[in-house]
Design a protein around this motif. Structure first.
Motif, short mmCIF file in Angstrom:
data_model
loop_
_atom_site.label_atom_id
_atom_site.label_comp_id
_atom_site.label_asym_id
_atom_site.label_seq_id
_atom_site.Cartn_x
_atom_site.Cartn_y
_atom_site.Cartn_z
N PRO A 116 0.82 -1.22 0.00
CA PRO A 116 0.00 0.00 0.00
C PRO A 116 0.85 1.27 0.00
N SER A 117 2.15 1.15 0.25
CA SER A 117 3.03 2.30 0.17
C SER A 117 4.45 1.74 0.06
N ALA A 118 4.97 1.75 -1.13
CA ALA A 118 6.20 1.02 -1.41
C ALA A 118 7.44 1.84 -1.06
N PHE A 119 8.55 1.16 -0.92
CA PHE A 119 9.82 1.82 -0.62
C PHE A 119 10.52 2.29 -1.89
N THR A 120 9.88 2.10 -3.04
CA THR A 120 10.50 2.51 -4.30
C THR A 120 10.78 4.01 -4.32
N ILE A 121 10.07 4.79 -3.48
CA ILE A 121 10.37 6.22 -3.48
C ILE A 121 11.81 6.48 -3.03
N TYR A 122 12.42 5.51 -2.34
CA TYR A 122 13.80 5.66 -1.92
C TYR A 122 14.78 4.96 -2.86
N THR A 123 14.27 4.10 -3.72
CA THR A 123 15.20 3.33 -4.56
C THR A 123 15.14 3.71 -6.03
N LYS A 124 14.13 4.53 -6.40
CA LYS A 124 13.98 4.68 -7.84
C LYS A 124 15.07 5.56 -8.45
N ALA A 125 15.77 6.32 -7.62
CA ALA A 125 16.90 7.09 -8.15
C ALA A 125 18.05 6.16 -8.53
N ALA A 126 18.10 5.00 -7.90
CA ALA A 126 19.18 4.05 -8.17
C ALA A 126 18.86 3.27 -9.44
N LYS A 127 19.45 3.73 -10.55
CA LYS A 127 19.11 3.11 -11.84
C LYS A 127 19.80 1.76 -11.98
N GLU A 128 20.97 1.67 -11.38
CA GLU A 128 21.74 0.44 -11.59
C GLU A 128 22.49 0.16 -10.30
N VAL A 129 22.31 -1.02 -9.76
CA VAL A 129 22.98 -1.39 -8.51
C VAL A 129 23.86 -2.60 -8.79
N VAL A 130 25.15 -2.45 -8.56
CA VAL A 130 26.07 -3.52 -8.92
C VAL A 130 26.95 -3.89 -7.72
N ALA A 131 27.08 -5.19 -7.50
CA ALA A 131 28.04 -5.66 -6.50
C ALA A 131 29.39 -5.82 -7.19
N VAL A 132 30.30 -4.91 -6.90
CA VAL A 132 31.60 -4.95 -7.58
C VAL A 132 32.43 -6.10 -7.01
N ASP A 133 32.52 -6.15 -5.71
CA ASP A 133 33.10 -7.31 -5.03
C ASP A 133 32.34 -7.48 -3.72
N PRO A 134 32.61 -8.49 -2.93
CA PRO A 134 31.76 -8.74 -1.75
C PRO A 134 31.64 -7.56 -0.79
N THR A 135 32.57 -6.61 -0.83
CA THR A 135 32.47 -5.50 0.11
C THR A 135 32.30 -4.15 -0.58
N THR A 136 31.97 -4.17 -1.85
CA THR A 136 31.79 -2.91 -2.58
C THR A 136 30.51 -2.95 -3.41
N VAL A 137 29.71 -1.87 -3.26
CA VAL A 137 28.51 -1.74 -4.09
C VAL A 137 28.58 -0.42 -4.82
N ARG A 138 28.27 -0.46 -6.11
CA ARG A 138 28.21 0.78 -6.87
C ARG A 138 26.78 1.03 -7.32
N ILE A 139 26.37 2.27 -7.19
CA ILE A 139 25.01 2.63 -7.60
C ILE A 139 25.08 3.80 -8.56
N LYS A 140 24.46 3.59 -9.71
CA LYS A 140 24.40 4.66 -10.71
C LYS A 140 23.05 5.35 -10.61
N THR A 141 23.08 6.67 -10.67
CA THR A 141 21.82 7.42 -10.66
C THR A 141 21.67 8.14 -11.99
N ASP A 142 20.44 8.57 -12.24
CA ASP A 142 20.13 9.31 -13.46
C ASP A 142 20.56 10.75 -13.25
N GLY A 143 21.77 11.09 -13.60
CA GLY A 143 22.27 12.43 -13.32
C GLY A 143 22.65 12.55 -11.86
N PRO A 144 23.21 13.69 -11.48
CA PRO A 144 23.65 13.86 -10.09
C PRO A 144 22.45 13.78 -9.14
#
Lengths: 520, 324
Positions: A116-144
């Motif tokens: 009834p009220s999703a958490f996507t409002i906090y995740t939709k800026a994250a266009k691409e979420v990648v696990a680079v290695d087990p202790t590193t995550v990279r997140i790409k956003t649409d512009g700054p």
């Protein structure tokens, strides 16, 4: 007789104390409705989830960001964030926490059915979420997108192994409720109790309590009685009328903090005719006086905020002059609480061409904010005093917000808590021009609009440099407040009460957290 | 008789259908559930998504037909708030409410009948007058106030009983009940007393009035003249004859105790269906409201039917004939 009674009571208290020295019983005013940390984005659920799950970035008691499962984060380029994860953290079931769990949790936000009220409002800026290695995550956003860390401080990290393919019901039963947080899930009987156990392998400061039992006690009188009788050790949402009495009770300690919630009046400053504005005889007006900034200023001047805080709220409020109390990101040093000045208000009304005033109805909820209906009733005579004959209509929140969103009101009392802990949240929702495609102004029930404010906010939301962004947010706030897009009334103060000898970290986002309560 | 039952059941189906339509339209008229369920921070896109996710974007008649189709397969919809089947939410909490209702009725009967008898036998004595006056209080004091006072007195001041919640439970015949543990009994005492107060007053009134009516009758005089002990006269001859109206009224009241324990459950934080329904109404959780009311109406239909049938069994003068 009396002495022996006291002695018996003391003995009883000692026995009870010994038996439960490690156990904490909490009386909650607003019970959770789900154990799934991504099902329903609402405070009663989020505060419970915070016990079992951690976030990458945590909000401290003043909602400042601090490292949690991520030890550091930085921008790689303008629109790529890199998060370094804490090493050696284990989930409650013993599996190690890795970058895969982060990717899974962020992506799960949009996959929870029926939310009834999703958490996507906090995740939709994250266009691409990648696990680079087990202790590193990279997140790409649409512009700054500077608010990514704030947004992610609302996404709780679940175990991919335990939660993949699981439903909300699995979380409610506990099979998927595996986090890294300070407490482990034991049992949830909706409406009756939630039982948690200390996570002795917690990576951070371990909780004081081996076992915590949350009990929903929605009736506030009962909640206080339950604390006084020793049924529970800790309660939230203490009703203002009882605070004075509890303060004088030698067995009780009170904990207070200003909250991120501002209570304000929203004004129909947009339409040429407003539905609840009339002339002095109660006939509809063909003109909307509230469009005139001088009339809005007059209303603001007519309100005795100090009086409301002292007499209606029994002190559990702080008069407000802008969107967030001092200390929050984006608060402007140039804005001050409007002085109570009914004579000045009358002059402004006359200047605006309404020397005799007009009539209107002020609407408000009666079960949503601290003493909301009493505040509305106190404001009405203040407005009538400067010539604006004000009628009052209050209603339960379930009716009020629907009607408010349908723009059926002209002047209404509403509240806003900034979940991100900074000024862009209220600016974007309350004061920015209503615009479906941009997702701006969804709660702008007065349809205030100023392109200059929009421009400053737009730039702020693209400015990664903190100092520059804060300037822009201050600027936008100043525009909106000086033109009275909303009329700030006060910031709510939240109150908790515990047994004497406990210390609570009272916090601005009104969360009741067992691991923030310690023995003094 | 068979025709009577079939006819009544058909009528019941109509009542249920009408009720569900009323609730659908009623909730629709109150407001849009999304406005209360959604996080205020949500933008318009998210509001639209949530509206679609809960099926609220479709016209009301379509939502209703969807519900009816589900209802025929035993699915009364999923709670918006809990994301669990509405019927299961209610059934999960029903035992707590049933045991509270049972305890309350027990208190009403066990205290009410002797007190009423006493007041009826000695209407002019001080005790008799006090009991009658007390029953007026039972009728007229508001439940929530009495509840808070009970908590203040027994839990806060005296510390004898816990203020809130349900105690430890044990499983008996597949049901979890707290009535068989000491902890459970201490928890149920105050809410049961609170809930019983009105019924207690009612039973006292009925018993007193019945006794006063029966005592001057010839067969009582005759029983006394025969030299029967007062004890036997009261316990056998008087009691038996005043029980019929009490049993009838209590049967009907049991239904209302189960369905409308809302206030008591809220004050004492009792985890029953009353708390569930009040929360559902506050959050416009329509599937739960509909399921709850359907269940309540069904319960009353069954109780009424049973009472009607029992009447004809108990009192041979009453015949169930086909209504014309």
């Amino acid at each position: 007789m009396r002495k022996s009674l006291v002695a018996v009571a003391l003995c009883g208290a000692l026995v009870a104390f010994n038996a439960s020295a490690q156990e904490l019983k909490v009386g909650l005013g607003a019970p959770p409705t789900s154990m799934d940390p991504l099902y329903h984005n609402l405070d009663p659920n989020n505060q419970v989830a915070r016990h079992i799950f951690d976030t990458l970035i945590d909000q401290d008691e003043k909602q400042r960001l601090r490292p949690a499962l991520a030890t550091s984060w930085k921008l790689v380029d303008e629109s790529t964030w890199e998060f370094k994860l804490r090493e050696g953290v284990k989930f409650h079931d013993g599996t190690p926490f890795t970058a895969e769990d982060v990717v899974f949790s962020i992506q799960r936000a949009e996959k929870v059915p029926n939310s009834p009220s999703a958490f996507t409002i906090y995740t939709k800026a994250a266009k691409e979420v990648v696990a680079v290695d087990p202790t590193t995550v990279r997140i790409k956003t649409d512009g700054p997108y500077p608010l990514l860390p704030n947004d992610l401080s609302n996404i709780r990290i679940q175990s991919k192994k335990a939660a993949e393919g699981k439903s909300t019901e699995d979380f409610n039963k506990g099979t998927a409720t595996i986090g890294t947080g300070p407490f482990k899930f034991v049992e949830w009987v909706p409406g009756d109790r939630l039982v948690l156990e200390r996570n002795d392998n917690y990576w951070g400061e371990k909780a004081e309590w081996a076992r915590v039992i949350f009990r929903p006690i929605t009736s506030s009188g009962t909640r206080v009685a339950a604390l006084l009788s020793g049924d529970v050790d800790f309660i939230d949402n203490v009703p203002p009328a009882d605070i004075k009495r509890l303060k004088s009770d030698p067995n009780v300690a009170i904990w207070q903090s200003v909250s991120n919630r501002i209570i304000y009046l929203h004004i129909d400053s947009d339409r040429d005719k407003s539905p609840m504005v009339t002339d002095k005889q109660g006939q509809p007006l063909d003109k909307n006086p509230l469009k005139d900034v001088r009339v809005r200023k007059a209303i603001s001047k007519a309100i005795n905020r100090q009086g409301i805080v002292e007499r209606v709220l029994d002190g559990v409020g702080i008069p407000a002059g802008q969107l967030l109390p001092e200390g929050f990101f984006g608060v402007s040093p140039n804005l001050h609480v409007e002085k109570y000045d009914p004579e000045g208000a009358k002059k402004l009304l006359a200047e605006a061409g309404w020397p005799n005033g007009f009539g209107l109805t002020l609407h408000g909820p009666n079960n949503r904010y601290i003493n909301d209906k009493d505040i509305v009733q106190a404001i009405a005579p203040m407005l009538s005093r400067i010539g604006i004959d004000t009628k009052v209509e209050t209603m339960p929140a379930n009716i009020f917000f629907s009607r408010g969103s349908k723009l059926e009101f002209s002047l209404m009392l509403v509240g806003w808590g900034s979940g991100t802990g900074e000024a862009s949240s209220p600016l974007k929702s309350l004061l920015a021009t209503f615009d479906k495609t941009k997702g701006w102004g969804p709660s702008n029930r007065g349809r205030y609009s100023n392109p200059k404010l929009d421009a400053a906010l737009d730039e702020a939301l693209r400015t990664v440099d903190d100092a520059k962004r804060e300037k822009l947010l201050q600027q936008a706030t100043e525009i909106g407040i000086n033109e009275l897009g909303i009329i700030p009334l006060h910031y709510e103060v939240s109150t908790w009460a515990s047994k004497k000898g406990y210390v609570y970290k009272a916090n601005t986002n009104q969360h009741t957290l067992a691991h923030w309560l310690r023995k003094g | 008789m068979t025709v009577f039952i079939i006819r009544r059941l058909l009528q019941s189906v109509l009542v249920l259908a009408a009720m569900s339509v009323i609730v659908f339209v009623g909730v629709y008229a109150i407001g849009n559930p999304i406005d209360i369920l959604i996080n205020p921070q949500a933008d318009q896109e998210e509001i639209e998504r949530a509206t679609r996710a809960l099926g609220l974007d479709r016209p009301l008649w379509e939502q209703y037909l969807h519900f009816v189709a589900g209802a025929f397969t035993g699915d009364l919809g999923r709670s918006f708030v809990f994301n669990e089947p509405a019927l299961r939410l209610i059934l999960d909490r029903l035992p707590a409410t049933l045991e509270l209702a049972f305890a309350a009725m027990l208190v009403a009967v066990v205290l009410g009948i002797p007190l009423g008898l006493w007041a009826g036998l000695r209407p002019e004595s001080f005790a008799g007058k006090a009991i009658t006056a007390g029953s007026i209080l039972g009728f007229s004091l508001p439940t929530f106030w009495v509840g808070l006072m009970l908590i203040l007195l027994f839990a806060v001041q005296l510390g004898w009983l816990p203020a809130t919640g349900r105690g430890a439970t044990v499983e008996v015949l597949g049901f979890r009940t707290s009535l068989l543990t000491l902890d459970g009994l201490s928890h149920v005492a105050l809410p049961a007393l609170n809930l019983a107060l009105f019924k207690l007053a009612l039973v006292i009134r009925l018993a007193r009035a019945g006794t006063r009516e029966v005592v001057p009758l010839d067969y009582i005089k005759f029983a006394r003249a025969k030299g029967l002990s007062t004890r036997r006269v009261v316990l056998v001859h008087v009691l038996k004859n005043i029980l019929i109206p009490i049993v009838t009224v209590l049967g009907l009241e049991t239904g209302s105790v189960i369905a409308f324990a809302v206030v008591t459950e809220t004050i004492f934080a009792w985890p029953g269906i009353g708390r569930l329904i009040i929360q559902a109404i506050n959050q416009l959780d329509r599937p739960v409201i509909v399921a709850y009311l359907l269940m309540t109406v069904s319960m009353f239909i069954v109780i009424n039917l049973v009472v009607d049938i029992l009447y004809s069994v108990l009192d041979p003068r009453v015949r169930i004939s086909e209504a014309r």
